[in-house]
Design a protein around this motif. Sequence first.
Motif, PDB file in Angstrom:
ATOM      1  N   ALA A  20       0.829  -1.203   0.000  1.00 42.79           N
ATOM      2  CA  ALA A  20       0.000   0.000   0.000  1.00 42.79           C
ATOM      3  C   ALA A  20       0.865   1.255   0.000  1.00 42.79           C
ATOM      4  O   ALA A  20       0.573   2.222  -0.712  1.00 42.79           O
ATOM      5  N   LEU A  21       1.932   1.253   0.769  1.00 43.18           N
ATOM      6  CA  LEU A  21       2.843   2.407   0.779  1.00 43.18           C
ATOM      7  C   LEU A  21       3.494   2.607  -0.580  1.00 43.18           C
ATOM      8  O   LEU A  21       3.603   3.729  -1.072  1.00 43.18           O
ATOM      9  N   ALA A  22       3.933   1.535  -1.210  1.00 44.54           N
ATOM     10  CA  ALA A  22       4.566   1.638  -2.528  1.00 44.54           C
ATOM     11  C   ALA A  22       3.574   2.166  -3.561  1.00 44.54           C
ATOM     12  O   ALA A  22       3.928   2.991  -4.399  1.00 44.54           O
ATOM     13  N   GLU A  47       5.700   3.970  -6.423  1.00 43.12           N
ATOM     14  CA  GLU A  47       7.006   3.325  -6.519  1.00 43.12           C
ATOM     15  C   GLU A  47       6.830   1.950  -7.165  1.00 43.12           C
ATOM     16  O   GLU A  47       5.909   1.216  -6.817  1.00 43.12           O
ATOM     17  N   PRO A  48       7.700   1.596  -8.089  1.00 45.67           N
ATOM     18  CA  PRO A  48       7.603   0.253  -8.666  1.00 45.67           C
ATOM     19  C   PRO A  48       7.962  -0.785  -7.611  1.00 45.67           C
ATOM     20  O   PRO A  48       8.780  -0.541  -6.737  1.00 45.67           O
ATOM     21  N   GLN A  49       7.316  -1.924  -7.682  1.00 47.41           N
ATOM     22  CA  GLN A  49       7.609  -3.003  -6.751  1.00 47.41           C
ATOM     23  C   GLN A  49       7.524  -4.317  -7.488  1.00 47.41           C
ATOM     24  O   GLN A  49       6.760  -4.453  -8.441  1.00 47.41           O
ATOM     25  N   LEU A  50       8.307  -5.257  -7.078  1.00 50.60           N
ATOM     26  CA  LEU A  50       8.283  -6.581  -7.681  1.00 50.60           C
ATOM     27  C   LEU A  50       7.847  -7.586  -6.630  1.00 50.60           C
ATOM     28  O   LEU A  50       8.385  -7.606  -5.520  1.00 50.60           O
ATOM     29  N   PHE A  93       8.683 -12.408 -11.462  1.00 49.72           N
ATOM     30  CA  PHE A  93       8.143 -11.322 -10.657  1.00 49.72           C
ATOM     31  C   PHE A  93       7.266 -10.427 -11.518  1.00 49.72           C
ATOM     32  O   PHE A  93       7.470 -10.308 -12.724  1.00 49.72           O
ATOM     33  N   VAL A  94       6.295  -9.783 -10.873  1.00 53.88           N
ATOM     34  CA  VAL A  94       5.436  -8.815 -11.541  1.00 53.88           C
ATOM     35  C   VAL A  94       5.312  -7.580 -10.672  1.00 53.88           C
ATOM     36  O   VAL A  94       5.492  -7.633  -9.464  1.00 53.88           O
ATOM     37  N   ASP A  95       5.008  -6.468 -11.310  1.00 53.49           N
ATOM     38  CA  ASP A  95       4.665  -5.233 -10.601  1.00 53.49           C
ATOM     39  C   ASP A  95       3.141  -5.161 -10.648  1.00 53.49           C
ATOM     40  O   ASP A  95       2.567  -5.014 -11.733  1.00 53.49           O
ATOM     41  N   PRO A  96       2.455  -5.278  -9.512  1.00 52.90           N
ATOM     42  CA  PRO A  96       0.988  -5.311  -9.528  1.00 52.90           C
ATOM     43  C   PRO A  96       0.357  -4.117 -10.230  1.00 52.90           C
ATOM     44  O   PRO A  96      -0.660  -4.264 -10.912  1.00 52.90           O
ATOM     45  N   LEU A  97       0.949  -2.951 -10.095  1.00 53.45           N
ATOM     46  CA  LEU A  97       0.406  -1.766 -10.753  1.00 53.45           C
ATOM     47  C   LEU A  97       0.493  -1.902 -12.275  1.00 53.45           C
ATOM     48  O   LEU A  97      -0.454  -1.590 -12.994  1.00 53.45           O
TER      49      LEU A  97
END
Length: 80
Positions: free
Chosen positions: A9-11, A16-19, A61-65
Amino acid sequence: MNAKHHVTALAEQNNEPQLVGMQTGLELVFPDPETRPSIRSFNDWKKRGYFPSIKIGKRVFVDPLMVRKALDAKFTVHAA
């Protein structure tokens, strides 16, 4: 809220990209377990190129966004 969703949630708030792994990505993109597609379907969608993914060694890996944006772009039906 558990730690995984708190960090996510913070990302997302900060864009911010996240994997995350495929299972976690599935859970974040489709939060309702009752209507969530199966992990097999999600993996098939990745294989068909419906959303971007990153492979490092044997892990995927994926970036949910990015997954959500790609699925929205491909499958949104606009009103006539």
